[in-house]
Design a protein around this motif. Structure first.
Motif, PDB file in Angstrom:
ATOM      1  N   ILE A  46      51.750  35.228  41.873  1.00 49.13           N
ATOM      2  CA  ILE A  46      51.056  36.297  41.170  1.00 49.13           C
ATOM      3  C   ILE A  46      50.374  37.179  42.213  1.00 49.13           C
ATOM      4  O   ILE A  46      49.498  36.715  42.945  1.00 49.13           O
ATOM      5  CB  ILE A  46      50.002  35.733  40.200  1.00 49.13           C
ATOM      6  CG1 ILE A  46      50.665  34.802  39.181  1.00 49.13           C
ATOM      7  CG2 ILE A  46      49.243  36.859  39.512  1.00 49.13           C
ATOM      8  CD1 ILE A  46      49.676  34.072  38.297  1.00 49.13           C
ATOM      9  N   PRO A  47      50.766  38.456  42.332  1.00 54.48           N
ATOM     10  CA  PRO A  47      50.128  39.329  43.324  1.00 54.48           C
ATOM     11  C   PRO A  47      48.645  39.537  43.010  1.00 54.48           C
ATOM     12  O   PRO A  47      48.246  39.615  41.842  1.00 54.48           O
ATOM     13  CB  PRO A  47      50.902  40.648  43.190  1.00 54.48           C
ATOM     14  CG  PRO A  47      52.162  40.295  42.482  1.00 54.48           C
ATOM     15  CD  PRO A  47      51.833  39.143  41.594  1.00 54.48           C
ATOM     16  N   ILE A  48      47.836  39.618  44.044  1.00 52.49           N
ATOM     17  CA  ILE A  48      46.403  39.844  43.861  1.00 52.49           C
ATOM     18  C   ILE A  48      45.934  40.937  44.805  1.00 52.49           C
ATOM     19  O   ILE A  48      46.503  41.151  45.882  1.00 52.49           O
ATOM     20  CB  ILE A  48      45.579  38.560  44.115  1.00 52.49           C
ATOM     21  CG1 ILE A  48      45.902  37.990  45.497  1.00 52.49           C
ATOM     22  CG2 ILE A  48      45.799  37.539  43.023  1.00 52.49           C
ATOM     23  CD1 ILE A  48      44.920  36.958  45.970  1.00 52.49           C
ATOM     24  N   ASP A  49      44.929  41.647  44.380  1.00 56.93           N
ATOM     25  CA  ASP A  49      44.272  42.665  45.209  1.00 56.93           C
ATOM     26  C   ASP A  49      42.780  42.337  45.224  1.00 56.93           C
ATOM     27  O   ASP A  49      42.038  42.735  44.327  1.00 56.93           O
ATOM     28  CB  ASP A  49      44.520  44.057  44.635  1.00 56.93           C
ATOM     29  CG  ASP A  49      43.715  45.133  45.357  1.00 56.93           C
ATOM     30  OD1 ASP A  49      43.338  44.916  46.523  1.00 56.93           O
ATOM     31  OD2 ASP A  49      43.438  46.184  44.732  1.00 56.93           O
ATOM     32  N   VAL A  50      42.353  41.571  46.209  1.00 55.61           N
ATOM     33  CA  VAL A  50      40.993  41.057  46.267  1.00 55.61           C
ATOM     34  C   VAL A  50      40.435  41.232  47.667  1.00 55.61           C
ATOM     35  O   VAL A  50      41.133  40.999  48.657  1.00 55.61           O
ATOM     36  CB  VAL A  50      40.953  39.551  45.889  1.00 55.61           C
ATOM     37  CG1 VAL A  50      39.593  38.949  46.165  1.00 55.61           C
ATOM     38  CG2 VAL A  50      41.308  39.370  44.422  1.00 55.61           C
ATOM     39  N   ARG A  51      39.187  41.671  47.737  1.00 54.98           N
ATOM     40  CA  ARG A  51      38.483  41.616  49.018  1.00 54.98           C
ATOM     41  C   ARG A  51      37.718  40.303  49.068  1.00 54.98           C
ATOM     42  O   ARG A  51      36.946  39.983  48.154  1.00 54.98           O
ATOM     43  CB  ARG A  51      37.496  42.767  49.187  1.00 54.98           C
ATOM     44  CG  ARG A  51      36.833  42.698  50.578  1.00 54.98           C
ATOM     45  CD  ARG A  51      35.783  43.731  50.804  1.00 54.98           C
ATOM     46  NE  ARG A  51      35.357  43.732  52.213  1.00 54.98           N
ATOM     47  CZ  ARG A  51      34.444  44.540  52.723  1.00 54.98           C
ATOM     48  NH1 ARG A  51      33.836  45.423  51.943  1.00 54.98           N
ATOM     49  NH2 ARG A  51      34.134  44.475  54.005  1.00 54.98           N
ATOM     50  N   LEU A  52      37.915  39.543  50.130  1.00 54.76           N
ATOM     51  CA  LEU A  52      37.254  38.251  50.255  1.00 54.76           C
ATOM     52  C   LEU A  52      36.032  38.366  51.164  1.00 54.76           C
ATOM     53  O   LEU A  52      36.106  38.898  52.272  1.00 54.76           O
ATOM     54  CB  LEU A  52      38.210  37.216  50.836  1.00 54.76           C
ATOM     55  CG  LEU A  52      37.624  35.810  50.995  1.00 54.76           C
ATOM     56  CD1 LEU A  52      37.359  35.180  49.634  1.00 54.76           C
ATOM     57  CD2 LEU A  52      38.550  34.923  51.819  1.00 54.76           C
ATOM     58  N   ILE A  53      34.904  37.866  50.652  1.00 54.05           N
ATOM     59  CA  ILE A  53      33.703  37.698  51.471  1.00 54.05           C
ATOM     60  C   ILE A  53      33.389  36.206  51.462  1.00 54.05           C
ATOM     61  O   ILE A  53      33.171  35.616  50.396  1.00 54.05           O
ATOM     62  CB  ILE A  53      32.506  38.498  50.922  1.00 54.05           C
ATOM     63  CG1 ILE A  53      32.844  39.990  50.862  1.00 54.05           C
ATOM     64  CG2 ILE A  53      31.266  38.274  51.786  1.00 54.05           C
ATOM     65  CD1 ILE A  53      31.707  40.855  50.297  1.00 54.05           C
TER      66      ILE A  53
END
Length: 380
Positions: free
Chosen positions: A151-158
């Motif tokens: 499943i493609p995701i568009d997330v910024r990880l902190i």
């Protein structure tokens, strides 16, 4: 005064998180400038600092300043879940993936799609989960447990941690490749004792907050009380300051908080203790380390107990330490174990031995029955 708070802080109970952060001290103002520089980017960010320094508040502020601010912000404490559950929570699962999986469920990455995912205490992830997290960050897609469909995701990880990940890499407790993947941009939050200019503004904020919650008029700090706050090393950082102010408002008389109203811990910051140089390791301990006032006070209390010649004194002291730490940590066994530097299994065994767990479960049961009786029409 720049002020950051968690959503609806007045409705939150005491917790291990910092619920407010100000930027009055010059070091804090420099941090605020760096936050503004890092916010527009989508780069993975690693936030480091002691527990209670406000890492989640900073992550939320970075999200609010970014182009993702209209999308979800999902905060997750990696240390709050068992290893058997955290994989399902992170990546999701399909129906029937394991016993008890009666429905499909999206994980945290999917929940944060388009926004920001904040992973606190990332150093607590097991090595197998670190491998899977690394793959998600590289491929920008997740595969739920029980599924083969990415499943493609568009997330910024902190990510955030209160441990030294470089030392963890050296000790082979944290993967080097994941460390470099997380260490794209970094932000280090100094402890409260290193930004004294924030102490009194935070204290005044918590006085106003808890005065409203308690239905009391705001109180003022006396000169002596303010001086004591500034002198304290704050091993628990902002969350410890919050607890101290809350207690002071409960016991203070009139509209002033005096020094005696402040219940401050005798614990010392971890950074304050260091090993003596090799040339001094053979000398007596007393000649190497000068006792702190808190240590001297603890020693005096122990001497007073020794004079009473009480039976089973060691067991009584151990029980008092573990009970007090458990309640200080808001009855969180994992945090209690970390605070005391012992394993969670030992904490759990001792709490069970002392009857603390049974009392807590009983109190929860009474509260639940009271709530059920008051609010459920079936109880009438």
């Amino acid at each position: 005064m720049p002020l950051l708070t968690l959503p609806n802080p007045g409705a939150l109970a005491l917790s291990l998180r910092a619920k407010a952060l100000v930027f009055e001290d010059p070091r804090s103002q420099a941090i605020l400038d760096r936050i503004r520089q890092l916010s527009p980017s989508d780069a993975t960010l690693l936030v480091t600092g002691e527990t209670g320094t406000g890492k989640e508040l900073v992550a939320r502020h970075i999200h609010a300043l970014s182009h993702r601010r209209g999308r979800p912000f999902v905060a997750v404490n990696c240390g709050a879940w068992s290893e058997s559950l955290v994989e399902s929570e992170l990546f999701g699962h399909e129906k029937g993936a394991f016993t008890g999986a009666t429905t499909s469920k999206a994980g945290w990455f999917e929940a944060a799609d388009g926004g920001t995912l904040f992973l606190d205490e990332i150093g607590d992830l097991s090595l197998p989960l670190q491998v899977k997290l690394l793959r998600v960050l590289q491929e920008r897609e997740v595969v739920r447990l029980g599924s083969r469909q990415p499943i493609p995701i568009d997330v910024r990880l902190i990510a955030a941690t209160n441990v030294d990940l470089e030392e963890a890499v050296t000790a082979r407790k944290f993967r080097e490749d994941l460390f470099y993947r997380l260490n794209v941009a970094t932000l280090s939050l100094p402890p409260l004792r290193e930004r004294p200019g924030d102490i009194l503004p935070l204290a005044r904020y918590f006085i106003d907050l808890y005065a409203r919650r308690l239905g009391a008029a705001p109180a003022a700090l006396t000169t002596e009380a303010a001086a004591r706050l500034l002198e304290h090393p704050w091993p628990g950082n902002i969350r410890e300051l919050e607890n101290a102010i809350h207690h002071a408002l409960l016991v203070c008389k009139g509209s002033q908080i005096v020094a005696a109203d402040l219940r401050l811990t005798a614990l010392q910051p971890k950074s304050a203790s260091s090993s003596p140089p090799p040339s001094e390791r053979g000398t007596p301990v007393a000649s190497q380390v000068r006792p702190t006032p808190q240590a001297a006070s603890l020693e005096g209390a122990l001497l007073a107990l020794f004079e009473q010649n009480l039976p089973n004194l060691h067991e009584q002291i151990e029980e008092t330490i573990i009970r007090t730490a458990y309640r200080y940590c808001d009855r969180n066994q994992l945090q209690t174990a970390r605070l005391l530097g012992i394993s969670r299994n030992i904490v759990r065994a001792r709490l069970a031995q002392f009857g603390e767990l049974a009392r807590y479960r009983a109190s929860r049961g009474v509260a639940a029955r009271a709530a059920f009786g008051a609010g459920d029409p079936r109880s009438t």
